[in-house]
Design a protein around this motif. Structure first.
Motif, PDB file in Angstrom:
ATOM      1  N   HIS A   1      46.252  30.854  41.831  1.00 49.89           N
ATOM      2  CA  HIS A   1      45.780  31.739  42.854  1.00 49.89           C
ATOM      3  C   HIS A   1      46.646  31.812  44.300  1.00 49.89           C
ATOM      4  O   HIS A   1      47.270  30.932  44.253  1.00 49.89           O
ATOM      5  CB  HIS A   1      44.203  31.683  43.547  1.00 49.89           C
ATOM      6  CG  HIS A   1      43.738  30.135  43.795  1.00 49.89           C
ATOM      7  ND1 HIS A   1      44.220  29.762  45.323  1.00 49.89           N
ATOM      8  CD2 HIS A   1      43.302  29.096  43.623  1.00 49.89           C
ATOM      9  CE1 HIS A   1      43.790  28.510  45.534  1.00 49.89           C
ATOM     10  NE2 HIS A   1      43.141  28.139  44.445  1.00 49.89           N
TER      11      HIS A   1
ATOM     12  N   LEU B   1      45.432  34.708  51.656  1.00 50.03           N
ATOM     13  CA  LEU B   1      44.062  35.277  51.415  1.00 50.03           C
ATOM     14  C   LEU B   1      43.538  35.830  52.843  1.00 50.03           C
ATOM     15  O   LEU B   1      43.118  36.790  52.808  1.00 50.03           O
ATOM     16  CB  LEU B   1      43.244  34.253  50.912  1.00 50.03           C
ATOM     17  CG  LEU B   1      41.802  34.699  50.493  1.00 50.03           C
ATOM     18  CD1 LEU B   1      41.866  35.625  49.581  1.00 50.03           C
ATOM     19  CD2 LEU B   1      40.851  33.468  50.255  1.00 50.03           C
TER      20      LEU B   1
ATOM     21  N   LEU C   1      38.346  38.024  47.656  1.00 50.82           N
ATOM     22  CA  LEU C   1      38.169  36.195  47.391  1.00 50.82           C
ATOM     23  C   LEU C   1      37.991  36.159  45.866  1.00 50.82           C
ATOM     24  O   LEU C   1      38.710  35.646  45.312  1.00 50.82           O
ATOM     25  CB  LEU C   1      37.489  35.541  48.322  1.00 50.82           C
ATOM     26  CG  LEU C   1      37.317  34.252  48.151  1.00 50.82           C
ATOM     27  CD1 LEU C   1      37.275  33.677  49.582  1.00 50.82           C
ATOM     28  CD2 LEU C   1      36.332  33.365  47.208  1.00 50.82           C
TER      29      LEU C   1
ATOM     30  N   GLU D   1      40.685  37.251  43.719  1.00 49.89           N
ATOM     31  CA  GLU D   1      42.127  36.475  43.877  1.00 49.89           C
ATOM     32  C   GLU D   1      41.648  35.154  43.229  1.00 49.89           C
ATOM     33  O   GLU D   1      42.940  34.498  42.751  1.00 49.89           O
ATOM     34  CB  GLU D   1      42.408  36.204  45.505  1.00 49.89           C
ATOM     35  CG  GLU D   1      42.892  37.381  46.035  1.00 49.89           C
ATOM     36  CD  GLU D   1      44.248  37.808  45.489  1.00 49.89           C
ATOM     37  OE1 GLU D   1      44.982  36.974  45.004  1.00 49.89           O
ATOM     38  OE2 GLU D   1      44.679  39.049  45.703  1.00 49.89           O
TER      39      GLU D   1
END
Length: 526
Positions: A122, A128, A145, A148
Motif C-alpha cells: 500500500h 494517503l 483508505l 488503498e
C-alpha cells in the motif's frame, strides 16, 4: 448450482475451496524486463488455455499464470529444463516456479507497450493523507483508505499460491494434506504487505469415515504413536521446516519455533515476496477467521471502520508489528466489532445470535468449546441502522474514550459489557475459548495511551471546522487524525489529559513524544 452461488455471497468455505483449486492450476514465472506479454501468453497457450494472469514487481518482474486445466502445468513442466550454469549446485526439486529468458533477445526498435504491474503493497501514510484531503466527507475518506490498504484480487491469488507451493512439499510426506491460509489473508480484514499465516491440514480424512462403515472388518492404518499431539505437531513441523530450508526454491530465513504455545515455522518466501508462518491445523483459528469473514461481508461500514481504526492506531504508535504490551490488531478489530454490536439498532449481530441461526452442518464443538455459528449469509437479517461512517468514527472514539475499563470487559458473544473476571487492564473475551483474554498482553500505560488518543481524536472531530480547513488547505477529518498529535497541539492535550489521573500522565506524554519520532516510519513499515 454454480449460478446460484455466484449471485449470492459465497460462504467462507466455498471461497476457500475455490481459491485453493485456483492455486493448484497456477504457476509463477520470473521474466526479463524486456518481456513481450503477447509472446509469453502465445507460448503458454501451447500448453493449454490461460484463464488469468498478471505481472508484479518483486526483485525483477514476475508473472502469475492461472491455467484452466491442471494438466497444462505438467505439459509446461515437461518442456522446462534444469538450470545449466551450476549443474552441480542445484537441488533437483521441480516446482511450479520457473525463470523465462528470451533465447535471442532482439534489439527493441518497436515501442513495447509497458507491462501493467499489480501493486503488492500500500501507499505510504503521507501520500494517503494527501488523497484523503481531496475527498468530500469523512465517510468517503474512510472508503479511500479501505481501497488503498485492502488486499487486491491479485494479492489474494499470490497468497493462496504461496500456500499451494508449501503444500507440494508437505505432500511428499503426507499425500492427503493441504496447506490453507487463515487469519488476515482470508478474513476480509487483511492489509497489503501483511504476513501470510498458513496451516497444514490433515483433516480431509473425514471423507473416509463413511466408506469405513462398509464390510465385515474394522480396518485402520498402522501409524507411529506419540505420547501427545503437541509432540506430533513439533516433529511434523520440524521435518517440513528442514525440507523448506534445504530444498525449497526461494525459501530463506527459515526459523523453527517449536516451543511456542502454538509451534510454528517462520520463513521468507522470496518468489511471492511474503513473510510466512506455518503451523499445524488449528480449528479455532479457522472459526475466528470465518466469524470475521461473516462480519466483514454483512455491511460495508464494518471493514471501512476497522481499516481506519487500525491505521489510526499504527500512526500513533498504539500498535506495533513487534510483540509486546501494545494492543494487537486482532484486539482492535474485536473492539470495533463490539462497538458495532452496541449501536442502536445494532449494525452486526452478537455471536450468540449467529449461533441461534446455525443449523446441523454449522455445529462445531472443538476441544470442548462451542464454536457453532451460521455460515450462510442469507440467513442473517440486514441491519436497520443507517448511521454514516462520519458519525460512527466520532462515536467510536467517544465510546472507548469514556469506557469503564477498570470494571468492565468486552464480550462479543453477548454484545454486552460484562464485569471483568480478572484484573488485566484490558479484558476482551476470546469469542470461542471463553476462559481466555485475547488482550492479556496489554499493560496499563498502553491502555491509558489508547484512551488519551481516543479522547483527543473525538475532540478534534467535534471541534473541527471542515470548510475553513479546506479553504486553508489544512488536513481535515480523517486526514487530521492520521498526523501524530504531539506535533502541533501537545499543550492542548496536556490540559485535557488532566482528566485521566495522576502519575501515568507524565510517562504517557513522554511515550507519546517518543512515538512521534518513529510512528510515521512504522505506519509505512507493515
Amino acid at each position: 448450482t454454480d449460478a446460484e452461488v455466484s449471485t449470492r455471497k459465497k460462504t467462507f468455505s466455498e471461497v476457500q475451496t475455490e481459491r485453493l483449486d485456483q492455486a493448484e492450476r497456477t504457476v509463477l514465472i520470473k521474466c526479463s524486463s524486456k518481456l513481450n506479454e503477447k509472446k509469453l501468453l502465445q507460448y503458454l497457450s501451447s500448453h493449454g488455455n490461460v484463464k488469468s494472469h498478471f505481472f508484479f514487481e518483486n526483485r525483477g518482474i514476475s508473472a502469475l499464470i492461472e491455467f484452466s486445466e491442471k494438466s497444462s502445468i505438467a505439459s509446461l513442466q515437461d518442456a522446462v529444463g534444469i538450470p545449466s550454469t551450476s549443474e552441480h549446485h542445484v537441488v533437483p526439486f521441480k516446482s511450479r516456479l520457473f525463470t523465462f529468458t528470451l533465447k535471442n533477445p532482439v534489439s527493441q526498435h518497436v515501442e513495447e507497450t509497458p507491462l501493467h504491474l499489480s501493486p503488492q503493497c500500500h501507499i505510504p501514510v503521507k501520500d494517503l493523507i494527501q488523497k484523503l484531503c481531496l475527498a468530500d466527507s469523512i465517510s468517503s475518506q474512510m472508503y479511500i483508505l479501505l481501497n488503498e490498504y485492502q488486499l487486491t484480487e491479485e494479492n489474494i491469488k499470490l497468497r493462496f499460491l504461496a500456500c499451494s507451493l508449501v503444500r507440494d512439499f508437505a505432500r511428499a510426506y503426507f499425500p492427503d494434506s493441504t496447506v490453507k491460509p487463515f487469519g488476515s489473508s482470508v478474513n476480509t480484514f487483511g492489509k497489503l504487505g501483511s504476513d501470510v499465516d498458513m496451516f497444514l491440514d490433515f483433516r480431509d480424512t473425514q471423507k473416509h469415515a463413511s466408506k469405513m462403515k462398509k464390510g465385515p472388518f474394522e480396518m485402520e492404518y498402522q501409524m507411529k504413536r506419540l505420547p501427545s499431539e503437541r509432540l506430533a505437531t513439533q516433529r511434523i513441523l520440524s521435518v517440513i521446516g528442514d525440507c523448506l530450508d534445504n530444498f525449497g526454491p526461494g525459501c530463506v530465513n527459515v526459523q523453527k519455533i517449536l516451543n511456542a504455545r502454538c509451534p510454528l515455522v517462520k520463513f521468507s518466501h522470496q518468489p511471492t515476496g511474503f513473510q510466512c508462518d506455518l503451523s499445524v491445523s488449528n480449528s479455532i483459528a479457522i472459526r475466528s477467521s470465518e466469524l470475521l469473514y461473516i462480519y466483514g461481508c454483512l455491511d460495508s461500514r464494518v471493514r471501512a471502520l476497522v481499516f481506519t481504526i487500525r491505521c489510526w492506531a499504527r500512526v500513533h504508535g498504539l500498535t506495533n508489528s513487534a510483540p509486546g504490551t501494545w494492543i494487537t490488531n486482532f484486539s482492535l478489530t474485536m473492539m470495533v466489532m463490539f462497538f458495532l454490536q452496541k449501536r442502536s439498532p445494532p449494525i452486526i449481530p452478537t455471536l450468540d445470535q449467529l449461533k441461534e441461526l446455525a443449523d446441523e452442518k454449522d455445529m462445531h464443538i472443538i476441544g470442548g468449546y462451542d464454536c457453532s455459528f451460521v455460515s450462510d449469509l442469507r440467513k442473517i437479517k440486514p441491519t436497520k441502522n443507517t448511521e454514516t461512517l462520519d458519525v460512527l468514527l466520532g462515536e467510536f472514539f467517544e465510546y472507548f474514550g469514556n469506557f469503564d475499563f477498570r470494571r468492565n470487559s468486552i464480550n462479543l458473544r453477548k454484545g454486552k459489557e460484562v464485569n471483568k473476571p480478572e484484573s488485566s487492564p484490558l479484558y476482551i473475551w476470546n469469542p470461542f475459548e471463553q476462559d481466555l483474554n485475547i488482550s492479556k498482553n496489554v499493560n496499563q500505560p498502553q491502555l491509558e495511551k489508547f484512551i488519551a488518543m481516543a479522547r483527543e481524536s473525538a475532540w478534534i472531530l467535534q471541534k473541527e471546522d471542515k470548510t475553513q480547513q479546506m479553504i486553508n488547505k489544512e488536513p481535515w477529518g480523517l486526514a487530521a487524525l492520521l498526523i501524530p498529535f504531539g506535533k502541533s497541539n501537545s499543550s492542548k492535550m496536556k490540559n485535557r489529559m488532566k482528566r485521566i489521573g495522576g502519575e501515568t500522565i507524565r510517562s504517557l506524554l513522554d511515550s507519546i513524544k517518543l512515538n512521534n519520532a518513529n510512528s510515521q516510519q512504522k505506519a509505512v513499515g507493515k
